[in-house]
Scaffold this active site. Sequence first.
Site, short mmCIF file in Angstrom:
data_model
loop_
_atom_site.label_atom_id
_atom_site.label_comp_id
_atom_site.label_asym_id
_atom_site.label_seq_id
_atom_site.Cartn_x
_atom_site.Cartn_y
_atom_site.Cartn_z
CG ASP A 15 -1.89 -1.13 1.27
OD1 ASP A 15 -1.95 -1.89 0.29
OD2 ASP A 15 -2.60 -1.27 2.29
CG ASP A 136 -13.58 -1.95 -0.30
OD1 ASP A 136 -13.07 -3.06 -0.55
OD2 ASP A 136 -13.18 -0.89 -0.81
#
Length: 246
Positions: A15, A136
């Site tokens: 990330d 998500d």
Amino acid sequence: MTFRKDRMLIIPAVDIRNGKCVQLVQGKPGTEQVVIDDPAGVAERWESLGAETIHVVDLDGALGSERNTDILKEITERVSVPLQIGGGIRSKEYASELLEMGFERIILGTMAIENPEVIGDLSGEYGSDRIMVSLDSRNSKVVIRGWTENIEHTAVEMGRKLQEKGAGSILFTNVDFEGLLSGFDPEPVVELVNAVDVPVIYSGGISSIQDIEDLQKTGAAGVVIGSAIYKGRIDFREALKYQELK
């Protein structure tokens, strides 16, 4: 690279925020618990340890800031295993740019949910295997825009719809567990796996080898692991032993 029913890929996460490899708690800026220079070098390390694919997220792009384009390009140049990329892909043009840059698979979130037709356009041009959609979930509802906005649909509802539009796979993240190293709830994973016909990759809360063993039983085709491998809670090479389903 396609996902297989007889394997559950162990996929390390890289990330990127402000040009560095980070791990956030529940995706919230300012909660960085891991900060490492040279994200491309981090990706190279996971490849050297045996990763067969690597999960890259441009957190700045996801949060609406300036994209880390130069770093993304560097990763594609330095890493030879397949790469999947998500974060801030909000136009068909940028999606195409990433696919042509060298990423094996793009992960569409907000754009796919708000404009599902773009999935079919990209799948038609590049093949559905290269188009993953991100679902998500927080409090059983899908969230978009970097987990900042809720919509009134469940992951199962959206998964069925986006599969019909041409998505080749689904990344399911349970935001309630993301970054907390507290384990995960297998029930929504099983529910989504049973509701769709495309591979489901899971992310969120995986913190032990036991979690990986439990996830194997859900039918997930892969798992993205971040904080646990950066903090030493899971030895990545040991985790790779669980790729082959028993």
